[in-house]
Design a protein around this motif. Structure first.
Motif, PDB file in Angstrom:
ATOM      1  N   ASP A   1       8.761   9.385   7.123  1.00  0.00           N
ATOM      2  CA  ASP A   1       8.752   8.553   5.919  1.00  0.00           C
ATOM      3  C   ASP A   1       8.328   7.124   6.215  1.00  0.00           C
ATOM      4  OD1 ASP A   1       9.564  10.524   4.154  1.00  0.00           O
ATOM      5  OD2 ASP A   1      11.679  10.164   4.536  1.00  0.00           O
ATOM      6  N   LEU A   2       8.443   6.694   7.470  1.00  0.00           N
ATOM      7  CA  LEU A   2       8.142   5.281   7.785  1.00  0.00           C
ATOM      8  C   LEU A   2       6.825   5.128   8.480  1.00  0.00           C
ATOM      9  CD1 LEU A   2      11.673   4.106   8.935  1.00  0.00           C
ATOM     10  CD2 LEU A   2      10.654   3.887   6.705  1.00  0.00           C
TER      11      LEU A   2
ATOM     12  N   LYS B   1       8.298   3.135  -1.196  1.00  0.00           N
ATOM     13  CA  LYS B   1       7.223   2.693  -2.083  1.00  0.00           C
ATOM     14  C   LYS B   1       5.913   2.473  -1.359  1.00  0.00           C
ATOM     15  CE  LYS B   1       9.224   3.292  -5.735  1.00  0.00           C
ATOM     16  NZ  LYS B   1       8.720   4.375  -6.535  1.00  0.00           N
ATOM     17  N   GLY B   2       5.976   2.248  -0.053  1.00  0.00           N
ATOM     18  CA  GLY B   2       4.762   2.015   0.714  1.00  0.00           C
ATOM     19  C   GLY B   2       5.038   1.057   1.852  1.00  0.00           C
ATOM     20  N   VAL B   3       3.981   0.381   2.301  1.00  0.00           N
ATOM     21  CA  VAL B   3       4.108  -0.603   3.373  1.00  0.00           C
ATOM     22  C   VAL B   3       3.428  -1.893   2.945  1.00  0.00           C
ATOM     23  CG1 VAL B   3       4.264   1.077   5.261  1.00  0.00           C
ATOM     24  CG2 VAL B   3       2.019   0.257   4.533  1.00  0.00           C
ATOM     25  N   MET B   4       3.909  -3.008   3.500  1.00  0.00           N
ATOM     26  CA  MET B   4       3.259  -4.287   3.249  1.00  0.00           C
ATOM     27  C   MET B   4       3.052  -4.994   4.579  1.00  0.00           C
ATOM     28  SD  MET B   4       6.145  -6.698   1.525  1.00  0.00           S
ATOM     29  CE  MET B   4       7.440  -7.444   2.489  1.00  0.00           C
ATOM     30  N   ASN B   5       2.074  -5.877   4.593  1.00  0.00           N
ATOM     31  CA  ASN B   5       1.783  -6.673   5.770  1.00  0.00           C
ATOM     32  C   ASN B   5       2.536  -7.987   5.620  1.00  0.00           C
ATOM     33  OD1 ASN B   5       0.754  -8.268   7.788  1.00  0.00           O
ATOM     34  ND2 ASN B   5      -1.377  -7.706   7.419  1.00  0.00           N
TER      35      ASN B   5
ATOM     36  N   THR C   1       0.849  -1.184   0.000  1.00  0.00           N
ATOM     37  CA  THR C   1       0.000   0.000   0.000  1.00  0.00           C
ATOM     38  C   THR C   1       0.885   1.236   0.000  1.00  0.00           C
ATOM     39  OG1 THR C   1      -1.644  -1.202   1.293  1.00  0.00           O
ATOM     40  CG2 THR C   1      -1.831   1.204   1.263  1.00  0.00           C
ATOM     41  N   ARG C   2       0.632   2.119  -0.939  1.00  0.00           N
ATOM     42  CA  ARG C   2       1.412   3.362  -0.995  1.00  0.00           C
ATOM     43  C   ARG C   2       1.028   4.250   0.180  1.00  0.00           C
ATOM     44  NH1 ARG C   2       4.583   3.636  -5.253  1.00  0.00           N
ATOM     45  NH2 ARG C   2       4.030   2.517  -7.127  1.00  0.00           N
TER      46      ARG C   2
END
Length: 151
Positions: free
Chosen positions: A150-151, A48-52, A38-39
């Motif tokens: 950013d995080l 680029k985003g985050v992922m689970n 997900t962006r």
């Protein structure tokens, strides 16, 4: 830093733009295929985003963008290297990761002087191994300049 290490260094080798880079195995949690992410708005272009990932929300950084290399679409060989730095887990998107090698720490050379000042911050050393040239990257500096926002 590299000169102080006496024992062999075990590294994971990965590719970016047909060049080889290395990170110490001790900083790598896992290597994953790229999955849905997900962006996140208002972050740096390389985030680029985050992922689970197994219940943990993990930020993703595209190392091509971080290193100023032309961005490309992800392929079947693209990988996410999950690294742990300063108690934070981050996913690094790379073109491919397929090698774990032991190298004598004595062959790790300091970064060359001709490297630009900004690029030199990202490099811990250079490893000449037969016909291969590996760039040992400094994860703390690559991730350290990422702000909390950013995080």
């Amino acid at each position: 830093m590299a000169e102080m290490l006496v024992s062999d260094l075990k590294v994971i080798v990965f590719q970016l733009n047909e060049k080889e880079y290395a990170v110490p195995v001790g900083q790598v949690k896992s290597i994953e295929k790229i999955m849905h992410f997900t962006r996140v708005p208002h972050t740096s272009p390389f985030v680029k985003g985050v992922m689970n990932l197994r219940g943990v929300v993990t930020p993703l950084i595209d190392l091509r963008v971080r290193f100023g290399i032309e961005e490309q679409g992800y392929t079947d060989s693209s990988r996410v290297i999950i690294v742990s730095v300063a108690e934070a887990e981050v996913g690094l998107i790379v073109d491919g990761a397929n090698d774990v090698i032991d190298i004598p720490s004595s062959i790790v050379e300091p970064p060359p002087e001709i490297v630009g000042a900004e690029a030199a911050e990202f490099i811990n050393g250079v490893i000449k191994l037969d016909k291969r040239l590996l760039i040992l990257i400094d994860l703390e500096n690559i991730l350290g300049v990422i702000g909390e926002k950013d995080l």
